[in-house]
Design an enzyme around this catalytic site. Structure first.
Site, PDB file in Angstrom:
ATOM      1  N   GLU A   1      -1.991  -0.075  -1.922  1.00 17.57           N
ATOM      2  CA  GLU A   1      -0.230  -0.980  -1.695  1.00 17.57           C
ATOM      3  C   GLU A   1      -0.331   0.015  -0.372  1.00 17.57           C
ATOM      4  OE1 GLU A   1       2.730   0.664  -4.549  1.00 17.57           O
ATOM      5  OE2 GLU A   1       1.152   0.921  -5.405  1.00 17.57           O
TER       6      GLU A   1
ATOM      7  N   GLU B 159       4.814   7.994  -2.606  1.00 23.69           N
ATOM      8  CA  GLU B 159       4.019   7.968  -3.648  1.00 23.69           C
ATOM      9  C   GLU B 159       3.586   6.728  -3.975  1.00 23.69           C
ATOM     10  OE1 GLU B 159       5.585   5.427  -6.371  1.00 23.69           O
ATOM     11  OE2 GLU B 159       6.369   4.825  -4.126  1.00 23.69           O
TER      12      GLU B 159
END
Length: 124
Positions: A93, A84
């Site tokens: 990220e 996720e």
């Protein structure tokens, strides 16, 4: 939790923020305790979930378990990774390096990834 609910035999989770890892441990241990009554889709008690308070790059695989030099240890390689770590730009990220590392070190050769793909749209 979804993997345990779907019948996984073992679940490992990584959360790099200590407070979120503590919350995850609290929620998962309460849900997987036999007395909770929570069952997987097969009607069996859900498996235990191990929450590592670190990035997945800090996890190792060793069948002898954790040690002082390697505290975050999976006992065997996983056959699925559920990620996720996506943001609105996909790359913000470090999802690609993280998944590459996981597939290289933590997963069996034919492991499944959820999600399996992503698309980046750009406009000049």
């Amino acid at each position: 939790m979804l993997a345990a609910r779907a019948g996984a035999a073992k679940v490992y989770a990584c959360e790099m923020f200590d407070q979120m890892a503590a919350i995850a441990r609290h929620v998962t241990s309460a849900s997987t305790a036999p007395e909770s009554g929570v069952r997987n889709v097969f009607g069996e008690p859900m498996c235990n979930i191990t929450v590592f308070p670190c990035k997945s790059s800090e996890v190792t695989v060793h069948e002898d378990g954790p040690s002082a030099s390697a505290p975050h240890v999976m006992l065997e390689k996983a056959d699925m990774v559920v990620s996720e770590i996506l943001d609105s730009a996909l790359l913000g990220e470090a999802v690609l390096p993280s998944l590459y590392d996981a597939f290289t070190r933590l997963l069996v050769p034919d492991a499944v990834s959820v999600p399996q793909c992503a698309t980046i749209y750009a406009q000049v």
